[in-house]
Design a protein around this motif. Structure first.
Motif, PDB file in Angstrom:
ATOM      1  N   SER A   1       0.842  -1.191   0.000  1.00  0.00           N
ATOM      2  CA  SER A   1       0.000   0.000   0.000  1.00  0.00           C
ATOM      3  C   SER A   1       0.879   1.243   0.000  1.00  0.00           C
ATOM      4  O   SER A   1       2.099   1.169   0.165  1.00  0.00           O
ATOM      5  CB  SER A   1      -0.911  -0.002   1.225  1.00  0.00           C
ATOM      6  N   LYS A   2       0.253   2.376  -0.173  1.00  0.00           N
ATOM      7  CA  LYS A   2       0.988   3.635  -0.150  1.00  0.00           C
ATOM      8  C   LYS A   2       1.603   3.861   1.226  1.00  0.00           C
ATOM      9  O   LYS A   2       1.028   3.497   2.252  1.00  0.00           O
ATOM     10  CB  LYS A   2       0.059   4.802  -0.473  1.00  0.00           C
TER      11      LYS A   2
ATOM     12  N   GLU B   1       4.483   6.945  -6.049  1.00  0.00           N
ATOM     13  CA  GLU B   1       3.840   6.018  -5.121  1.00  0.00           C
ATOM     14  C   GLU B   1       2.438   6.487  -4.764  1.00  0.00           C
ATOM     15  O   GLU B   1       1.491   5.691  -4.729  1.00  0.00           O
ATOM     16  CB  GLU B   1       4.677   5.891  -3.848  1.00  0.00           C
ATOM     17  N   GLN B   2       2.291   7.771  -4.503  1.00  0.00           N
ATOM     18  CA  GLN B   2       0.996   8.289  -4.075  1.00  0.00           C
ATOM     19  C   GLN B   2      -0.031   8.269  -5.206  1.00  0.00           C
ATOM     20  O   GLN B   2      -1.217   8.038  -4.975  1.00  0.00           O
ATOM     21  CB  GLN B   2       1.161   9.716  -3.537  1.00  0.00           C
ATOM     22  N   GLN B   3       0.428   8.487  -6.428  1.00  0.00           N
ATOM     23  CA  GLN B   3      -0.503   8.580  -7.552  1.00  0.00           C
ATOM     24  C   GLN B   3      -0.846   7.225  -8.151  1.00  0.00           C
ATOM     25  O   GLN B   3      -1.976   7.000  -8.594  1.00  0.00           O
ATOM     26  CB  GLN B   3       0.090   9.494  -8.628  1.00  0.00           C
TER      27      GLN B   3
ATOM     28  N   ARG C   1       9.881  -0.556  -0.939  1.00  0.00           N
ATOM     29  CA  ARG C   1       9.187  -0.843  -2.195  1.00  0.00           C
ATOM     30  C   ARG C   1       9.820  -1.993  -2.983  1.00  0.00           C
ATOM     31  O   ARG C   1       9.101  -2.758  -3.644  1.00  0.00           O
ATOM     32  CB  ARG C   1       9.184   0.399  -3.092  1.00  0.00           C
TER      33      ARG C   1
ATOM     34  N   ARG D   1       0.272   4.093  -6.642  1.00  0.00           N
ATOM     35  CA  ARG D   1       0.515   3.084  -5.614  1.00  0.00           C
ATOM     36  C   ARG D   1       1.790   2.303  -5.880  1.00  0.00           C
ATOM     37  O   ARG D   1       2.562   2.027  -4.975  1.00  0.00           O
ATOM     38  CB  ARG D   1      -0.662   2.120  -5.458  1.00  0.00           C
ATOM     39  N   SER D   2       2.066   1.965  -7.128  1.00  0.00           N
ATOM     40  CA  SER D   2       3.308   1.298  -7.509  1.00  0.00           C
ATOM     41  C   SER D   2       4.298   2.337  -8.028  1.00  0.00           C
ATOM     42  O   SER D   2       3.981   3.106  -8.938  1.00  0.00           O
ATOM     43  CB  SER D   2       3.032   0.255  -8.594  1.00  0.00           C
TER      44      SER D   2
ATOM     45  N   THR E   1       3.202  10.321   3.475  1.00  0.00           N
ATOM     46  CA  THR E   1       3.584  11.430   2.598  1.00  0.00           C
ATOM     47  C   THR E   1       4.629  12.330   3.244  1.00  0.00           C
ATOM     48  O   THR E   1       5.115  13.266   2.608  1.00  0.00           O
ATOM     49  CB  THR E   1       2.352  12.274   2.232  1.00  0.00           C
TER      50      THR E   1
END
Length: 470
Positions: free
Chosen positions: A135-136, A189-191, A151, A193-194, A139
């Motif tokens: 998951s994310k 990552e935030q936009q 990651r 997820r990967s 931030t």
């Protein structure tokens, strides 16, 4: 208007150049503690070779430095990397492994090259799948190493990402601020997820006019980067350069002026521009609030050493078909990388020797505690192990770079923002340098140019004067 510039490196010279261009009524005194300009931008051209002490190239994708070079007459002297040589190796377990295609800022953007690379074990390749199922993360700022390990696993970080990215910043990837170095990875990552998918979707900028003109994303000057320093200095007409004149302290004076005290003189100025390392600015600007002083004093710097050597090409037993090789920390070597200068660049009119540069200095050690003889013997041992060179070089030079690279540790951007809040209380004082962010030469020029463009507004110069002169 009279301005004091403290520091004669690329940032200071660029600031002087643009201030002269924009404001015809500004005159400057440039104080440089050393006996020559340029900071760590130094070129050794002895023995008809080109050997850089500090950086050996700059990005054409960041246009500010290319534009500046062309303005001071260096356009015809800019050259790109050897078009027949692409990529680099990683030296691991006494072998060279090509860096897989598609690795960008330490992150794979192509699956097949990294999955078929012998540099990673099956376990390391399986760990890459974590990026698709995790998951994310938060931030908030975090270390670049922690982010990438979470990651993609440890192996690709230790063997690829860390030597690649630590080489750029001369830092410890597990201490470096993600937001201050590669914020686009956090955004990916935030936009998406990967990070892998987010990086693949990131549309790379189209080659700008300079990349197309010089046919390379990396550029240098045909007789070395120090030519930029000489050309900038020669272009100044209203700046008095004061070499070997360190500034001892700066104090606010009456009538919104500044008192500058050097080892040889004292004078009053309408504005002061600091372009020296953070710790040096803290010492000179003793009037700043304690909190601002602490921020400047606590920015860490890495000590570096560069060893340049020129060999008879017949004495090089390995295939030098790339730009050089990176050395992971776990490889049990003190060197961090080697650039095969003669493979990377085709300098004109140089001696037929094979030139290389070996880099030493990690943020966790003080490589400069060793004298030149010890560093030279260390180099001989490690270059024999990595390149199997048995014969001594025709020429060797040890470059020592104390506190050469600021370290952007976690929370760096927040501390810099806080620093600027304190500095805002002192109109006429401008503090800039590599410690703020962006270690590349184009970043230094852009920072100086941006400062010069806003100088008139902050100093009360008329809009008409600013618009006419810019």
């Amino acid at each position: 208007m009279r301005v004091a510039l403290v520091g004669g490196g690329l940032t200071g010279l660029s600031a002087a150049y643009y201030l002269e261009q924009y404001y015809p009524n500004v005159t400057m005194d440039l104080f440089e503690a050393g006996d020559q300009l340029g900071g760590w931008v130094r070129t050794d051209t002895d023995h008809d070779i080109v050997l850089e002490k500090g950086p050996d190239s700059f990005l054409a994708t960041k246009p500010d430095l290319v534009e500046l070079c062309e303005k001071v007459g260096l356009g015809p002297h800019l050259i790109g990397t050897n078009p027949r040589v692409r990529g680099a190796y990683v030296f691991w377990r006494d072998r060279y492994y090509p860096i897989p295609d598609g690795i960008q800022t330490g992150v794979p953007t192509k699956a097949k090259p990294v999955l078929t690379s012998p540099l990673l074990s099956l376990t390391g390749k399986i760990a890459l799948a974590k990026d698709f199922i995790m998951s994310k993360g938060p931030t908030t700022d975090q270390s670049l190493g922690h982010f990438l390990r979470r990651r993609f696993g440890n192996q690709i970080v230790d063997r690829l990402a860390a030597p690649m990215l630590s080489g750029i910043f001369a830092g410890d990837i597990d201490q470096m601020s993600l937001k201050a170095t590669f914020p686009h990875l956090l955004a990916a990552e935030q936009q998406a997820r990967s990070v892998y998918l987010g990086s693949k979707r990131r549309i790379p900028p189209a080659p700008n006019e300079f990349v197309q003109r010089y046919h390379s994303a990396f550029l240098t000057v045909d007789r070395g980067l120090e030519q930029i320093i000489h050309s900038l200095a020669a272009a100044l007409s209203r700046t008095q350069v004061l070499l070997s004149e360190p500034v001892e302290r700066i104090e606010p004076a009456s009538h919104q002026k500044w008192s500058v005290i050097s080892a040889k003189r004292q004078g009053e100025y309408d504005a002061v521009i600091m372009t020296i390392p953070a710790y040096a600015s803290a010492q000179i600007l003793a009037f700043l609030p304690h909190e601002a002083q602490t921020i400047l004093q606590n920015i860490p710097y890495a000590n570096l050493a560069v060893i340049g050597a020129a060999y008879d090409p017949a004495d090089i037993p390995v295939k030098t078909d790339k730009t050089g090789f990176l050395v992971p920390k776990q490889a049990d070597l003190r060197m961090t990388a080697v650039t095969w200068v003669s493979s990377k660049w085709h300098y004109p009119h140089v001696a037929p020797l094979f030139v290389l540069r070996a880099f030493y200095g990690r943020s966790t050690e003080n490589i400069l505690e060793y004298d030149d003889d010890t560093l030279t013997q260390l180099f001989y041992r490690e270059i024999e192990r990595t390149m199997h060179i048995q014969h001594p070089p025709k020429y060797l030079r040890v470059f020592r770079i104390p506190k050469g690279m600021p370290q952007y540790v976690v929370g760096h951007l927040e501390r810099i923002a806080e620093l600027h809040q304190y500095l805002a209380s002192f109109p006429g004082l401008f503090v800039l340098g590599a410690f703020e962010g962006g270690v590349g030469m184009p970043d230094r020029v852009k920072q100086a140019k941006d400062m010069a463009q806003t100088f008139g507004q902050q100093m009360g110069l008329s809009t008409a004067e600013y618009e006419t002169s810019s």
